[in-house]
Design a protein around this motif. Sequence first.
Motif, PDB file in Angstrom:
ATOM      1  N   VAL A 108      28.356  72.655  69.265  1.00  0.00           N
ATOM      2  CA  VAL A 108      29.098  73.693  69.982  1.00  0.00           C
ATOM      3  C   VAL A 108      30.269  73.085  70.750  1.00  0.00           C
ATOM      4  O   VAL A 108      31.387  73.626  70.749  1.00  0.00           O
ATOM      5  CB  VAL A 108      28.158  74.454  70.946  1.00  0.00           C
ATOM      6  N   VAL A 109      30.043  71.948  71.390  1.00  0.00           N
ATOM      7  CA  VAL A 109      31.117  71.289  72.146  1.00  0.00           C
ATOM      8  C   VAL A 109      32.235  70.850  71.215  1.00  0.00           C
ATOM      9  O   VAL A 109      33.427  71.042  71.518  1.00  0.00           O
ATOM     10  CB  VAL A 109      30.557  70.083  72.927  1.00  0.00           C
TER      11      VAL A 109
ATOM     12  N   SER B 203      32.983  72.073  68.198  1.00  0.00           N
ATOM     13  CA  SER B 203      33.648  73.262  67.665  1.00  0.00           C
ATOM     14  C   SER B 203      34.550  73.886  68.727  1.00  0.00           C
ATOM     15  O   SER B 203      35.691  74.269  68.453  1.00  0.00           O
ATOM     16  CB  SER B 203      32.609  74.290  67.200  1.00  0.00           C
ATOM     17  N   GLY B 204      34.035  73.991  69.963  1.00  0.00           N
ATOM     18  CA  GLY B 204      34.835  74.568  71.039  1.00  0.00           C
ATOM     19  C   GLY B 204      36.084  73.759  71.335  1.00  0.00           C
ATOM     20  O   GLY B 204      37.156  74.326  71.620  1.00  0.00           O
ATOM     21  N   SER B 205      35.965  72.434  71.282  1.00  0.00           N
ATOM     22  CA  SER B 205      37.113  71.576  71.547  1.00  0.00           C
ATOM     23  C   SER B 205      38.190  71.741  70.480  1.00  0.00           C
ATOM     24  O   SER B 205      39.381  71.832  70.787  1.00  0.00           O
ATOM     25  CB  SER B 205      36.655  70.113  71.618  1.00  0.00           C
TER      26      SER B 205
ATOM     27  N   LEU C  59      38.642  74.357  68.424  1.00  0.00           N
ATOM     28  CA  LEU C  59      39.222  75.703  68.524  1.00  0.00           C
ATOM     29  C   LEU C  59      40.077  75.831  69.777  1.00  0.00           C
ATOM     30  O   LEU C  59      41.138  76.477  69.762  1.00  0.00           O
ATOM     31  CB  LEU C  59      38.097  76.748  68.540  1.00  0.00           C
ATOM     32  N   GLY C  60      39.632  75.206  70.869  1.00  0.00           N
ATOM     33  CA  GLY C  60      40.400  75.279  72.111  1.00  0.00           C
ATOM     34  C   GLY C  60      41.747  74.588  72.014  1.00  0.00           C
ATOM     35  O   GLY C  60      42.724  75.011  72.651  1.00  0.00           O
ATOM     36  N   GLN C  61      41.812  73.518  71.207  1.00  0.00           N
ATOM     37  CA  GLN C  61      43.066  72.786  71.038  1.00  0.00           C
ATOM     38  C   GLN C  61      43.899  73.312  69.871  1.00  0.00           C
ATOM     39  O   GLN C  61      44.962  72.778  69.583  1.00  0.00           O
ATOM     40  CB  GLN C  61      42.774  71.298  70.837  1.00  0.00           C
TER      41      GLN C  61
ATOM     42  N   ILE D  12      30.778  78.873  62.172  1.00  0.00           N
ATOM     43  CA  ILE D  12      31.746  78.495  63.202  1.00  0.00           C
ATOM     44  C   ILE D  12      32.056  76.998  63.135  1.00  0.00           C
ATOM     45  O   ILE D  12      33.222  76.582  63.222  1.00  0.00           O
ATOM     46  CB  ILE D  12      31.218  78.875  64.596  1.00  0.00           C
TER      47      ILE D  12
ATOM     48  N   ALA E 255      35.641  75.292  62.289  1.00  0.00           N
ATOM     49  CA  ALA E 255      36.291  74.360  63.205  1.00  0.00           C
ATOM     50  C   ALA E 255      36.685  73.070  62.490  1.00  0.00           C
ATOM     51  O   ALA E 255      37.799  72.539  62.707  1.00  0.00           O
ATOM     52  CB  ALA E 255      35.359  74.045  64.380  1.00  0.00           C
TER      53      ALA E 255
ATOM     54  N   TYR F 275      39.156  64.756  68.565  1.00  0.00           N
ATOM     55  CA  TYR F 275      39.150  65.874  69.510  1.00  0.00           C
ATOM     56  C   TYR F 275      38.267  65.644  70.735  1.00  0.00           C
ATOM     57  O   TYR F 275      38.394  66.360  71.729  1.00  0.00           O
ATOM     58  CB  TYR F 275      38.723  67.159  68.799  1.00  0.00           C
TER      59      TYR F 275
END
Length: 498
Positions: free
Chosen positions: A194-195, A197-199, A201-203, A272, A276, A305
């Motif tokens: 999750v971390v 993937s979030g990183s 997508l966040g970037q 997801i 990512a 990332y």
Amino acid sequence: MQVERRFIAGPGERSIMVEQAVSSSVSAPPHRLRGSIGVSGIVFLVIAAAAPLTAVAGSLPVMIALGNGAGAPLTYIVVAAVLLVFSVGYATMSSAVTETGAFYAYVTKGLGRAPGLGAAALALLAYTAVQAAIYGLAASTMDAVMARFGGPDLPWWVWAFALMALVAVLGYRSIDLGAKVLGVLLIAEIGLIVVLSGSILGQGGAEGIEFSSFSPSSFFSGSPGIALMFAVGSFIGFEATAIYGEETKNPRRTVPIATYVAVITIGVLYAIASWAIVLAFGSDQVQAVAAEHTGDLTFIAATEYLGSVTSDVMMVMLVTSLFAALLAFHNAISRYSHALSRSGFAPRGLMGVHARHGSPHVGSLVQTATAFVLVGIFAVAGADPVLELFTWMAGVATVSILVVMVLTSIAIVVYFARSGADKRLWHSKIAPVLGGLGLCAITALVIANFTTLIGGSRVLANVFLAIIAGTFLLASVTGHFVIRARQRRDATPISQQP
């Protein structure tokens, strides 16, 4: 008070059923498994068998490189949708199936004892093969971790047997302990996915956020059949929810909820995470990068990332992910063996339930011995732990479990048609039929691409397919004759029996 039925027999005599009044406070029968696992515990066991980090760091890069490239996220969604529809009938019928045999119990109730035994043999083959495959991959990963951090350089099979010993200890103990261990490991690896993937997508990834991965054109590009094979392989183990029905607090409620939660969680997580990874390199370039860096695609993304430290942590956690999967499949196999023994189609010794732990400890020990022999054969032969042990056994497992799920779909339809136990059209007819058709289509694609899946020759592929077919037929035919012999024996007066 309640009535307990027992079978007693003297030397050379036929077993005679007697009824004895016993207090309702008496504990569970000696051959019944015991536990108090809930929805979360079963979900942990099932998702652990699916090994999310192994799928994202191990299978996904190969799936992108050899399959449909940027279409991988939609492939996971397609497979999850088929399995979710299949799960409707599977979960609905679970109210009538709380035995530890899962697929064996389902097929037996729907199609009869002989086909059920065939399904049980295939399930045992699938779980045994995939566990051996994971031992190969885990040993190779351990070797890579040791090389990266300056550890000892040992043969791969040393690491495999070390992991096997740890799995044996936990598998011998209570299912509650195993679920707790898997829960901790699983939360850690899902958190890392999750971390990451979030990183990404966040970037905004390499070229910004876009959704071409979810288009039909991306799904059908390249080789979608190969992509489906890897996607299905990433879900193996989800069906194990029903295996633990006997060890749950409320199987009629727990098993259906756990099944839906497991399929949805695995599907969403994979979709997801794969999206990512595609965005991390760009949908147009990701397949080429995956082909060049198949072994470390996800680690490259983690380094870029999240930093090199996170990449190192991910490598270590890949080992724990594989260990969690090993323990989950070990538990599943020992419970299948226990169920077959309890129904009289496996050695009686496998019925043994530990007085303290309530676990099928004899089946657990036998499973450890079986894994030792199978992995040992590959070690003695000097086989490569990934290119041969992992790929060959994973291919056998994928086809075997798909065939079992197709049989289960048919059994569900037949069961509800005969029993009328559930009148809901969607739950008892439409969903099981649609799920079965979807599984048939996926099975056909997997068999058509089986040579690629195992990375071997056509001759080798045919040998493995023959073993799968022969396992089902031999178990079914043997079961048929054993059942007929028992029926003739039971119909014979006691005075005429030897």
